[in-house]
Structures are given as structure tokens and as C-alpha cells.
Design an enzyme around this catalytic site. Structure first.
Site, PDB file in Angstrom:
ATOM      1  N   ASP A 507       0.862  -1.166   0.000  1.00 10.73           N
ATOM      2  CA  ASP A 507       0.000   0.000   0.000  1.00 10.73           C
ATOM      3  C   ASP A 507       0.909   1.230   0.000  1.00 10.73           C
ATOM      4  O   ASP A 507       2.070   1.149   0.420  1.00 10.73           O
ATOM      5  CB  ASP A 507      -0.873  -0.029   1.261  1.00 10.73           C
ATOM      6  CG  ASP A 507      -1.846   1.126   1.299  1.00 10.73           C
ATOM      7  OD1 ASP A 507      -2.441   1.425   0.261  1.00 10.73           O
ATOM      8  OD2 ASP A 507      -2.003   1.734   2.373  1.00 10.73           O
ATOM      9  N   ASP A 699      -1.015  -0.746   6.219  1.00  7.81           N
ATOM     10  CA  ASP A 699      -0.986  -0.103   7.539  1.00  7.81           C
ATOM     11  C   ASP A 699      -1.841  -0.850   8.558  1.00  7.81           C
ATOM     12  O   ASP A 699      -1.890  -0.473   9.719  1.00  7.81           O
ATOM     13  CB  ASP A 699      -1.406   1.366   7.448  1.00  7.81           C
ATOM     14  CG  ASP A 699      -2.823   1.544   6.900  1.00  7.81           C
ATOM     15  OD1 ASP A 699      -3.572   0.546   6.861  1.00  7.81           O
ATOM     16  OD2 ASP A 699      -3.172   2.664   6.513  1.00  7.81           O
ATOM     17  N   ASP A 703      -6.527  -2.202   5.463  1.00 10.31           N
ATOM     18  CA  ASP A 703      -6.034  -3.224   4.544  1.00 10.31           C
ATOM     19  C   ASP A 703      -6.263  -4.646   5.038  1.00 10.31           C
ATOM     20  O   ASP A 703      -5.679  -5.584   4.502  1.00 10.31           O
ATOM     21  CB  ASP A 703      -4.534  -3.013   4.294  1.00 10.31           C
ATOM     22  CG  ASP A 703      -4.247  -1.677   3.637  1.00 10.31           C
ATOM     23  OD1 ASP A 703      -4.959  -1.332   2.685  1.00 10.31           O
ATOM     24  OD2 ASP A 703      -3.327  -0.977   4.082  1.00 10.31           O
TER      25      ASP A 703
END
Length: 805
Positions: A507, A699, A703
Site C-alpha cells: 500500500d 498499515d 487493509d
């Protein structure tokens, strides 16, 4: 890999349609969780309530996690199963751990149990059939001394008892303080007394046999002398073997060593019989010392729980146990003291040493209103905190539990060696019998004692000591080494799996960038910014997204008194709401297109992150937001490329922003404009590529679905995030992307050491086995092949604890 099946009683809504939709949704969510193979509904009948049946891998997900995840998915599961994690003394190796595990599985009400060779036991039990006290008593009845109960949880309710209290309540004979040394150290020199006695008597006997040769030292006198020398080291081993024999485990190293050494006495090789058992016992003590050292290494890192908390009570500050403090209480932490509980800073601010939690030596400055975590050390001045979590629910307590529990999740290599040992040892015993008896039919001058002696050598060599302790010790050391580097592995199985990763998907926000957004530029159209900006900020104040927080911070107190009605969050697009009767939209260009708000081509060409604002479907203005790349993100990507690992970045940001970050960092592939569900689809596509093992790094907050989907889920800076601790397989506490490469290096170093030990053990044993069967090796070579190789393997396994990564 062993699969288990468990049923959870389910309390369903009364309306049939709602019930069906609820169950279907819960099943869909749960089947996406790592470790869960299948979920299906068992309908209710006259005798039983409806149940959800889970088919799961207990080395990947625990029953405790299944219950909590099922509740989060919307199922009202009954509080049926409890969870208990204990540390015990006197387990020496994985074969013994396997025997105890099998015995405990037979007990009524035990749903799942995992016993590690390093002395940690994870038990999940049906509370309608048994309770914690009965489980603890059953473990005590296995002859194990309980050192501590680290964690008790019932349907997600974490309870982390202090060990002194747990020892008193659950096991009278348990040690009452965690800092006391374990088996082999608890009694100091007394643990070595049997070895010293046997060694001195053996040396005296050998001197009498070969040098002094006194006339009386023959016959029964000689036999009695060596028998007395044998008993201090041989008797405990024989008793252990007998106990396991009674439990149905015939082919253990204790039984093999007892048969081999008593056989040596039978053929008249008294000194060799004593020597084999003596050196075997020395090896066992060495194993204990190595395991204890590995445990102390982790405990020195993690035993950071404060003993007391200073809480404001009845107009005064009073010292109490941290688990007596309630949410909302005010506590005081002096300079140099550990923070006892998670809390919100009430004072203006202070500097904190977070090394014990994150491995990061750089002090962290925390200001008023920010979160302070248990385990941090206050460095500057007296501060006050408002407690936000009970001690048992704190990130520290959960991480302490997680690291202890990690040792009970076995790697495939350890599982294979455990299964292999159970097949290998009986085969070797049968071969030893064949070596004794078969030559009778083929050798002319057959002498029973001569071939029995060869068979006994064969038996000694066959003991898998080097494997059954050095392999779990290697993984234990790997978990400890990772912890010292601020990386938490949830199990040794992930130490193995991370070595196979060849694709890292990351990410962007909060992983490669700091996630700290600042407003860079504001442009107005039909309305002045003084009119539309406070409205946009009021709307964004209802969001937890970092971009929204940046706008709120920029607007300051201008949003005071503004009321937002009919708030709607449109995933991946932005926010919609009503303020003073006006419809306010704040989000990306896609939101404007969706709501038929005309925007010019100019907005599409802006490369920065942009928030466009519309009032009553008319464009009011926009803000550009910038995020800063983390200092070591480039180092992280370079480190992955050195290991030939391909990198991919996923982001909800516009493609131009994503491409810019990817170009700066050298990322191989980058995809922007992704909704949360698009990230899942991308990872699913990547996983379908041949021979691809995917690790996703996020994080840990938004997610979770992708972390669960990936082969290895890695959460960045997940220390304060319950979602990260729950979903990820590996947690990087320091929030540094460069630690991804470090985690892979630690995994590879651990795997290398484990396979070195396997190669060493099998190689040396095979050579000496052949020599022993041919009559070319004596019992002394057998001792080296067994105990000597075991010591070398243990030394090699301990080596990882001193490696620098």
C-alpha cells in the site's frame, strides 16, 4: 498440515430472510480469513441450536481468533470456547512435546492443543465441558510444572494475569516469579550434581580398569561400582521413558537410551554404558541451558510490564496493580518510569523511549491529546494520562501474548521432522533387532553378544536428539532475533513462508509514505474559500482518512458550530452530506463525475492528491494535498531488488501521484485509482500467476481484507492497531519499510540454520550407522554421533540469537 473442524453455536435473528442473508455474509467473510478452509451452516433441529462449522488449520488461526472474527463479521456466537496459554518446565524436545500434545487431545472438552518443544502450551477448550482449572490440573498430571499462565481469553476478551497470581490460583507447585531461573538453573549446582557424581565414578572406574588394576575390582564389585555410577544419570531417563511408554509412546529417545545402555551392561561394557548415559545427560543439560537462554533473550525484550500504576483516587495518587485500573482513570507517570497502560496524554507532552516496543532507539515525542502506549518509558518529566484501555486489552499485553503464542505455531519443517521421527525411530529399532538376529543365519562364527553390541551402537546413533531440540530452538531463536529488530512473527510457520516470497505488494499511504498530509494549495471557483472551505472541513471531520484530517487541521476552529446531516461515505470516492440545507460533496474527480458535477480537464491534469468540493452540484473549489515519502522507503525497495523480489504498489490515489512515487522509489509496478475491493482483486490476480508467493504490506487498518488474502500479511507500524495485530502474520513495529527486507533475511537465516542442522545430523548419523553395523565403530563413536552432533546442532541454532541484521 493438520486440519481441524469445530462447531460454534450460533444465535440467529428470528426473521428467516434476514437470518439467511446474515449467515451468508458471515460465511463469505470468514472463508476469506487465512487458515479457514471452509465454513458452512448446520441448521438447528429439535435437539441442537444452529451452528457454524469451521474447517481450519490450527497452526495458522486459533479458535480464539475464529470466535472474535465471527463476531466482528456479525455472527452472535455463544461464549463456548476458552483459550489458555501456559509456560511449563521439563519439556525437553519435540517428540516429548508431541506425546504430551496427543495425551491432552484425549481429554474431555479439549478443542485444540499445541505443545512446543520450548515449553509453551496453547489450549482451547469447550467451557460447557471443562474449565481452566481442570485444564491446568490435567497438564500438571502430565508431570509438568507450570511456570506461568500468560493469557486467558474467552471469546475475544483478553485476560493477561500476572504470573504470581496465576501460579497461586492454578498450580500450587508453580514458581511464583517469572525471573526465577528454569529447570537446570533453578537449583543451581544441584542440577549438575548427578552428572558430577557419575563422571567422577566413571573416571575412577576407568583408572582402576586400565592403570591401577586392583585385585578386588572385578566381578560383582566392578558391576556394582559402575551400576552406582550409572544410576544418578540413568534412573531419571529410564523413569521418563517408562512414563511415556505407559502412555503408549514406545519409541522415544529415553527408551532407546535406556535399552542401549542396559544392553551395554549386559554384554559387559560397563564403562561405555555409563559414558553413553552420562554424555546424553550432559547434552540434555546443555539443551536446557540453550532453550533457557533463548527464552531469556525474548523475555528480556518483552518482559516490560510495569508492576504498579499510580492512579488518581479520592484526591490522591495511589499505587495499584495495572490490572486494577479502569478505563477513564487518570494515572501519573514520573520521569524514568514505564507507562503501565495505554492512554491519552493529558499533559502538554514529553519524550518517550519506545525501544522495548519498537526496537527503535530514537526517542519519540508525544503531545497532548495523542496516544501513549504501555511499555514506553517516560524520559522527561512527570505526566498525566487518561487510561483508554484496560491493561489486559492494551497493545502491549496482546503483543506479549502473541510472541509467546508464536512458539506454538509450528513450521512445516518442524511438523515434518516430528512426523519423520515417529516413523524413523521404530524402523531403526527393527533394524537393530535384525542386526542382532539375522547374522545367525548367515555367519559361521556367530556370537550373540558381538552382534548385540553392534545393534546397541546402532540404537544409540539412531536417537534423533540433534533434530528434535535444535530445530524448534532454531525457530525460537529466529522469532527472538526478529523481535529484537522490531519485527513480530506470529509463528515459526511464517518464518518459513517469508523465505519463499518473490512478490511484495505494498500500500502507498502509511506504508511507503508517512501518511501525514498537508494542504498545499487552495483554488476557488464560484464561491470564496471562506464560504466553502469550512463546510468541506466539517464534512471531512466525520472521516478518519488522513486526507480528511489534513483539511480539518488546516481549517482549524472555523468548523465550530457547523452541523452535518445525512452524511454518506462513498467508498473510494469521498463524502456527501447536507449543511444548512445545502448538499456538500468533498472527494476526488470520480465523485464529481458520479454526481454529474461538471469539472474541467485542468483538474484531471493535476498530479498531486486533490480534494474537489461542490455545493449543490456546482464546483466550489479544490485543495491539493501532499504526502511525504518515508526516509528509508528507497532503501526498502533497493533491498528487495537485491533479493530478486519484484515490488508492486497499490493505492487509491490518482495514477499520476502513484506513478510519481513509484518513479522516485524504483518500484516495478504501480496501480492507482483503486477502491478497497480493487486492491483485493489485484492481489487475487497476482496470486494466480505461476509460482508466485505474495506478501502484502499495509498499515493494518483499512487493509485487513488484503492482509488476510495474501500468503504473508505484513502490517506496518501496527503497534497501536488492533486490526493489524489481529489480521497480519508479521508486524513491523518500527514503521520502517526497510524492515521488510530484514524480516526476509531473518527468515532465510533461520531456515539456513535449520537445514544445516538437518544435514549435519543425518550425514554424521548415516556414516556412523554404517560403521556401527559393520563393526567398525564403538560406543564412543556412537556417543559422538548422538550427543556430539546434538551439541553442535544446538550451538549452531543458538548462533542466530547473536546475528546482526
Amino acid at each position: 498440515m493438520e486440519k481441524l473442524q469445530i462447531n460454534l453455536n450460533l444465535l440467529l435473528p428470528e426473521i428467516p430472510d434476514e437470518r439467511d442473508a446474515c449467515v451468508e455474509r458471515v460465511i463469505s467473510i470468514m472463508e476469506k480469513q487465512k487458515g479457514i478452509e471452509k465454513v458452512h451452516l448446520i441448521p438447528s433441529n429439535e435437539n441442537n441450536k444452529a451452528q457454524l462449522c469451521f474447517h481450519y488449520d490450527h497452526d495458522v488461526i486459533s479458535l480464539d481468533q475464529i470466535q472474535r472474527l465471527a463476531k466482528e463479521a456479525g455472527a452472535e456466537v455463544t461464549e463456548q470456547y476458552g483459550h489458555l496459554l501456559l509456560e511449563v518446565l521439563k519439556i525437553r524436545e519435540m517428540m516429548e512435546a508431541g506425546v504430551i500434545e496427543n495425551q491432552l487431545r484425549k481429554l474431555p472438552g479439549i478443542a485444540d492443543v499445541s505443545v512446543s518443544a520450548t515449553g509453551n502450551i496453547r489450549v482451547e477448550f469447550d467451557q460447557s465441558k471443562t474449565n481452566k482449572e481442570q485444564v491446568v490440573n490435567a497438564i500438571s498430571n502430565q508431570g509438568l510444572q507450570i511456570k506461568s499462565a500468560w493469557h486467558v481469553a474467552h471469546t475475544g476478551e483478553h485476560k493477561h494475569d500476572h504470573k504470581e497470581k496465576e501460579a497461586k490460583h492454578t498450580h500450587e507447585g508453580a514458581e511464583e516469579h517469572d525471573h526465577e531461573h528454569e529447570h537446570g538453573e533453578a537449583s543451581g549446582w544441584k542440577a549438575y550434581l548427578p552428572v558430577i557424581i557419575s563422571f567422577l565414578m566413571l573416571i575412577a572406574g576407568i583408572v582402576a580398569d586400565n592403570y591401577l588394576k586392583p585385585g578386588f575390582f572385578t566381578g560383582y564389585i566392578r558391576l556394582i561400582w559402575y551400576s552406582v555410577a550409572y544410576l544418578p544419570v540413568g534412573w531419571p531417563v529410564a523413569v521418563k521413558g517408562l512414563k511415556l511408554l505407559i502412555k503408549g509412546d514406545v519409541f522415544t529417545e529415553f527408551v532407546l537410551m535406556t535399552i542401549a545402555t542396559l544392553g551395554a551392561f549386559y554384554v559387559g561394557e560397563y564403562p561405555e554404558g555409563v559414558a553413553v548415559m552420562l554424555f546424553y545427560t550432559v547434552g540434555e543439560l546443555f539443551q536446557d541451558a540453550a532453550v533457557n537462554r533463548a527464552k531469556r533473550s525474548i523475555k528480556a525484550l518483552l518482559d516490560i510490564r510495569p508492576e504498579t500504576a499510580t492512579v488518581w483516587e479520592n484526591g490522591n495518587y495511589k499505587e495499584v496493580s495495572p490490572d486494577e485500573v479502569k478505563v477513564g482513570d487518570t494515572i501519573q507517570v514520573k520521569a524514568g518510569e514505564k507507562v503501565p497502560l495505554d492512554g491519552e496524554m493529558l499533559s502538554e507532552g514529553s519524550s518517550f523511549n519506545t525501544a522495548a516496543l519498537t526496537g527503535e532507539s530514537k526517542p519519540s515525542a508525544i503531545s497532548k491529546g495523542e496516544t501513549v502506549l504501555a511499555g514506553m518509558i517516560n524520559q522527561e518529566k512527570v505526566i498525566e494520562l487518561k487510561v483508554t484501555k484496560l491493561f489486559n486489552d492494551s497493545s502491549l499485553a496482546r503483543i506479549l501474548t502473541m510472541v509467546q503464542e508464536a512458539t506454538t505455531r509450528k513450521a512445516k519443517t518442524e511438523q515434518f521432522i516430528r512426523r519423520f521421527s515417529r516413523v524413523y525411530t521404530p524402523i531403526v529399532v527393527l533394524l537393530a533387532v535384525a542386526i542382532t538376529l539375522v547374522p545367525y543365519f548367515f555367519v559361521q562364527d556367530y556370537v550373540f553378544n558381538q552382534w548385540l553390541y553392534r545393534a546397541l551402537i546402532f540404537l544409540v546413533i539412531s536417537c534423533p536428539c540433534a533434530l528434535v531440540i535444535s530445530i524448534p530452538l532454531g525457530y525460537f531463536g529466529g522469532i527472538g532475533a526478529a523481535s529484537r529488530n522490531g519485527i513480530l512473527f506470529k509463528g515459526s510457520n511464517y518464518l518459513d513462508l517469508i523465505t519463499k516470497v518473490n512478490r511484495i505488494v505494498m500500500d502507498k499511504t502509511g506504508t511507503l509514505t508517512k501518511g501525514v498530509f498537508k494542504v498545499q494549495e487552495i483554488e476557488s471557483y464560484d464561491l470564496p474559500k471562506e464560504e466553502w472551505l469550512p463546510m468541506a472541513a466539517a464534512l471531512e471531520s466525520k472521516s478518519t482518512h488522513p486526507v480528511g484530517k489534513a483539511i480539518v487541521e488546516y481549517a482549524g476552529d472555523k468548523i465550530n458550530g457547523i452541523v452535518v446531516d445525512d452524511l454518506e461515505e462513498i467508498s473510494g470516492h469521498g463524502l456527501k452530506g447536507k449543511i444548512s440545507g445545502k448538499e456538500v460533496l468533498a472527494g476526488n474527480v470520480k465523485l464529481m463525475n458520479k454526481m454529474n458535477v461538471p469539472v474541467g480537464d485542468g483538474l484531471n491534469k493535476i498530479t498531486d492528491t486533490i480534494v474537489v468540493v461542490a455545493i449543490d452540484r456546482k464546483l466550489a473549489g479544490y485543495l491539493t494535498i501532499a504526502d511525504e515519502i518515508k526516509e528509508d522507503s528507497k532503501l526498502a525497495i533497493d533491498g528487495l531488488h537485491e533479493m530478486k523480489i519484484q515490488s508492486t504498489m497499490l493505492s487509491g490515489d490518482k495514477q499520476a501521484v502513484v506513478d510519481n512515487v513509484a518513479r522516485q522509489l524504483g518500484i516495478d509496478k504501480a496501480f492507482g485509482d483503486l477502491l478497497p475491493e480493487n486492491k483485493v482483486e489485484k492481489v487475487e490476480q497476482i496470486k494466480k500467476e505461476p509460482k508466485t508467493v505474495v506478501a502484502f504490506v499495509g498499515d493494518g487498518i483499512n487493509d485487513a481484507p488484503v492482509l488476510a488474502l495474501s500468503d504473508v500479511g505484513i502490517a506496518m507500524g501496527g503497534l497501536g492497531s488492533d486490526a493489524a495485530i489481529e489480521t497480519a502474520d508479521v508486524i513491523i513495529q518500527t514503521d520502517q519499510p526497510s524492515k521488510i527486507a530484514t524480516a526476509i533475511k531473518i527468515g532465510k537465516a533461520t531456515s539456513k540454520i535449520v537445514w544445516q542442522n538437518i544435514g549435519l545430523a543425518f550425514g554424521v548419523k548415516l556414516i556412523v550407522l554404517i560403521l556401527g553395523a559393520g563393526g567398525l565403530a564403538t560406543m564412543w563413536e556412537a556417543v559422538f554421533a548422538d550427543v556430539g552432533v546434538a551439541l553442535l546442532a544446538i550451538l549452531n541454532a543458538v548462533r542466530i540469537q547473536k546475528m546482526k541484521f
